[in-house]
Write a protein that holds these residues in place. Structure first.
Motif, PDB file in Angstrom:
ATOM      1  N   ASP A  45      10.162  -3.183 -11.755  1.00 12.31           N
ATOM      2  CA  ASP A  45      11.064  -3.421 -12.881  1.00 12.31           C
ATOM      3  C   ASP A  45      11.019  -2.275 -13.887  1.00 12.31           C
ATOM      4  OD1 ASP A  45      11.884  -5.834 -11.779  1.00 12.31           O
ATOM      5  OD2 ASP A  45      10.377  -6.982 -12.856  1.00 12.31           O
ATOM      6  N   GLY A  46      10.923  -1.052 -13.362  1.00 13.23           N
ATOM      7  CA  GLY A  46      10.928   0.127 -14.217  1.00 13.23           C
ATOM      8  C   GLY A  46       9.580   0.499 -14.816  1.00 13.23           C
ATOM      9  N   ILE A  47       8.542  -0.273 -14.528  1.00 11.81           N
ATOM     10  CA  ILE A  47       7.223  -0.006 -15.098  1.00 11.81           C
ATOM     11  C   ILE A  47       6.306   0.539 -14.015  1.00 11.81           C
ATOM     12  CG2 ILE A  47       5.198  -1.039 -16.196  1.00 11.81           C
ATOM     13  CD1 ILE A  47       7.107  -3.121 -17.400  1.00 11.81           C
ATOM     14  N   ALA A  48       5.636   1.663 -14.303  1.00 15.04           N
ATOM     15  CA  ALA A  48       4.693   2.251 -13.362  1.00 15.04           C
ATOM     16  C   ALA A  48       3.444   1.382 -13.300  1.00 15.04           C
ATOM     17  CB  ALA A  48       4.325   3.669 -13.808  1.00 15.04           C
ATOM     18  N   ALA A  49       3.012   1.085 -12.080  1.00 13.54           N
ATOM     19  CA  ALA A  49       1.848   0.213 -11.899  1.00 13.54           C
ATOM     20  C   ALA A  49       1.030   0.682 -10.706  1.00 13.54           C
ATOM     21  CB  ALA A  49       2.313  -1.233 -11.671  1.00 13.54           C
ATOM     22  N   SER A  50      -0.211   0.279 -10.673  1.00  7.87           N
ATOM     23  CA  SER A  50      -1.060   0.516  -9.514  1.00  7.87           C
ATOM     24  C   SER A  50      -0.662  -0.464  -8.420  1.00  7.87           C
ATOM     25  CB  SER A  50      -2.528   0.302  -9.889  1.00  7.87           C
ATOM     26  OG  SER A  50      -3.336   0.343  -8.724  1.00  7.87           O
ATOM     27  N   SER A  51      -0.678  -0.007  -7.182  1.00  8.60           N
ATOM     28  CA  SER A  51      -0.349  -0.918  -6.079  1.00  8.60           C
ATOM     29  C   SER A  51      -1.578  -1.668  -5.578  1.00  8.60           C
ATOM     30  CB  SER A  51       0.298  -0.133  -4.926  1.00  8.60           C
ATOM     31  OG  SER A  51      -0.609   0.815  -4.402  1.00  8.60           O
ATOM     32  N   ILE A  68       0.874  -1.170   0.000  1.00  6.89           N
ATOM     33  CA  ILE A  68       0.000   0.000   0.000  1.00  6.89           C
ATOM     34  C   ILE A  68       0.913   1.221   0.000  1.00  6.89           C
ATOM     35  CG2 ILE A  68      -1.784   1.267   1.256  1.00  6.89           C
ATOM     36  CD1 ILE A  68      -2.807  -1.383   0.290  1.00  6.89           C
ATOM     37  N   THR A  69       0.736   2.095  -0.972  1.00  6.28           N
ATOM     38  CA  THR A  69       1.542   3.311  -1.051  1.00  6.28           C
ATOM     39  C   THR A  69       0.629   4.524  -0.943  1.00  6.28           C
ATOM     40  OG1 THR A  69       1.393   3.498  -3.449  1.00  6.28           O
ATOM     41  CG2 THR A  69       3.188   2.141  -2.568  1.00  6.28           C
ATOM     42  N   ALA A 125      -9.927   6.182  -3.359  1.00  3.26           N
ATOM     43  CA  ALA A 125     -10.955   6.829  -2.536  1.00  3.26           C
ATOM     44  C   ALA A 125     -11.292   5.976  -1.312  1.00  3.26           C
ATOM     45  CB  ALA A 125     -12.210   7.080  -3.371  1.00  3.26           C
ATOM     46  N   VAL A 126     -11.438   4.671  -1.501  1.00  2.00           N
ATOM     47  CA  VAL A 126     -11.771   3.779  -0.392  1.00  2.00           C
ATOM     48  C   VAL A 126     -10.667   3.786   0.665  1.00  2.00           C
ATOM     49  CG1 VAL A 126     -12.056   1.334   0.216  1.00  2.00           C
ATOM     50  CG2 VAL A 126     -13.312   2.286  -1.717  1.00  2.00           C
ATOM     51  N   LEU A 127      -9.414   3.828   0.222  1.00  2.17           N
ATOM     52  CA  LEU A 127      -8.283   3.771   1.151  1.00  2.17           C
ATOM     53  C   LEU A 127      -7.821   5.146   1.649  1.00  2.17           C
ATOM     54  CD1 LEU A 127      -6.281   0.939  -0.609  1.00  2.17           C
ATOM     55  CD2 LEU A 127      -7.507   0.793   1.567  1.00  2.17           C
ATOM     56  N   ALA A 128      -8.494   6.208   1.237  1.00  4.60           N
ATOM     57  CA  ALA A 128      -8.111   7.560   1.661  1.00  4.60           C
ATOM     58  C   ALA A 128      -8.058   7.705   3.185  1.00  4.60           C
ATOM     59  CB  ALA A 128      -9.038   8.596   1.044  1.00  4.60           C
ATOM     60  N   PRO A 129      -9.039   7.190   3.926  1.00  8.65           N
ATOM     61  CA  PRO A 129      -8.950   7.324   5.391  1.00  8.65           C
ATOM     62  C   PRO A 129      -7.721   6.625   5.981  1.00  8.65           C
ATOM     63  CG  PRO A 129     -11.181   6.720   4.738  1.00  8.65           C
ATOM     64  CD  PRO A 129     -10.307   6.599   3.519  1.00  8.65           C
ATOM     65  N   VAL A 130      -7.325   5.501   5.416  1.00  4.98           N
ATOM     66  CA  VAL A 130      -6.141   4.785   5.897  1.00  4.98           C
ATOM     67  C   VAL A 130      -4.887   5.621   5.648  1.00  4.98           C
ATOM     68  CG1 VAL A 130      -4.728   2.711   5.607  1.00  4.98           C
ATOM     69  CG2 VAL A 130      -7.232   2.541   5.522  1.00  4.98           C
ATOM     70  N   ARG A 131      -4.802   6.234   4.461  1.00 11.44           N
ATOM     71  CA  ARG A 131      -3.647   7.077   4.161  1.00 11.44           C
ATOM     72  C   ARG A 131      -3.612   8.308   5.058  1.00 11.44           C
ATOM     73  NH1 ARG A 131      -5.503   5.995  -0.789  1.00 11.44           N
ATOM     74  NH2 ARG A 131      -6.052   8.137  -1.225  1.00 11.44           N
ATOM     75  N   MET A 132      -4.785   8.868   5.344  1.00  9.76           N
ATOM     76  CA  MET A 132      -4.846  10.036   6.227  1.00  9.76           C
ATOM     77  C   MET A 132      -4.373   9.668   7.647  1.00  9.76           C
ATOM     78  SD  MET A 132      -5.581  12.522   4.381  1.00  9.76           S
ATOM     79  CE  MET A 132      -6.071  13.836   5.415  1.00  9.76           C
ATOM     80  N   LEU A 133      -4.788   8.507   8.142  1.00 14.30           N
ATOM     81  CA  LEU A 133      -4.332   8.058   9.454  1.00 14.30           C
ATOM     82  C   LEU A 133      -2.814   7.914   9.486  1.00 14.30           C
ATOM     83  CD1 LEU A 133      -6.947   5.403  10.604  1.00 14.30           C
ATOM     84  CD2 LEU A 133      -6.350   7.540  11.746  1.00 14.30           C
ATOM     85  N   TYR A 134      -2.259   7.377   8.421  1.00  4.47           N
ATOM     86  CA  TYR A 134      -0.807   7.233   8.339  1.00  4.47           C
ATOM     87  C   TYR A 134      -0.128   8.596   8.432  1.00  4.47           C
ATOM     88  CZ  TYR A 134       3.818   6.615   6.353  1.00  4.47           C
ATOM     89  OH  TYR A 134       5.163   6.646   6.160  1.00  4.47           O
ATOM     90  N   LEU A 135      -0.661   9.577   7.717  1.00  5.70           N
ATOM     91  CA  LEU A 135      -0.055  10.905   7.722  1.00  5.70           C
ATOM     92  C   LEU A 135      -0.203  11.597   9.076  1.00  5.70           C
ATOM     93  CD1 LEU A 135      -1.140  12.139   4.191  1.00  5.70           C
ATOM     94  CD2 LEU A 135       1.147  11.458   4.921  1.00  5.70           C
ATOM     95  N   VAL A 136      -1.315  11.346   9.757  1.00  2.66           N
ATOM     96  CA  VAL A 136      -1.578  11.988  11.042  1.00  2.66           C
ATOM     97  C   VAL A 136      -0.772  11.329  12.160  1.00  2.66           C
ATOM     98  CG1 VAL A 136      -3.353  12.394  12.791  1.00  2.66           C
ATOM     99  CG2 VAL A 136      -3.855  12.787  10.395  1.00  2.66           C
ATOM    100  N   LEU A 137      -0.706  10.005  12.121  1.00  2.00           N
ATOM    101  CA  LEU A 137      -0.010   9.292  13.202  1.00  2.00           C
ATOM    102  C   LEU A 137       1.450   9.253  12.869  1.00  2.00           C
ATOM    103  CD1 LEU A 137      -2.531   6.380  13.702  1.00  2.00           C
ATOM    104  CD2 LEU A 137      -2.332   8.485  15.020  1.00  2.00           C
TER     105      LEU A 137
END
Length: 100
Positions: free
Chosen positions: A57-63, A48-49, A88-100
């Motif tokens: 391997d040098g190719i941009a991909a969705s995580s 999760i990024t 959008a679904v994982l936005a709250p998880v990313r926000m928690l990461y940034l806050v904590l």
């Protein structure tokens, strides 16, 4: 326009975003897919990024991997929006990461 595809849907002749491995002067270019193959390995592979993207391997991909929205989006013909939906679904998880 950028079109997100699942790895299983990439075909010979499609284009992918390829990034050079230069750390001093990285460059991005579109590269035509010349061959498609699959590799199965034992393990857990679901990074999760914050951006929802990863370079493999040098190719941009969705995580984002196959999950609960895939069948729904495929059934209504909206696979190109799948990456954004998971972001959008994982936005709250990313926000928690940034806050904590």
């Amino acid at each position: 326009p950028v079109v997100y595809k699942r790895a299983q849907d990439v075909q010979v002749g499609d284009f992918v975003l390829m990034l050079s491995n230069s750390t001093t002067n990285p460059k991005a270019s579109l590269q035509r897919v010349a061959a498609v193959s699959s590799t199965w390995k034992l393990g857990l592979y679901n990074p999760i990024t914050l951006s929802g993207t990863i370079i493999v391997d040098g190719i941009a991909a969705s995580s984002h991997s196959d999950w609960f929205l895939d069948e729904l989006f495929e059934s209504v013909g909206l696979l190109s929006y799948l990456h954004g939906a998971y972001q959008a679904v994982l936005a709250p998880v990313r926000m928690l990461y940034l806050v904590l």
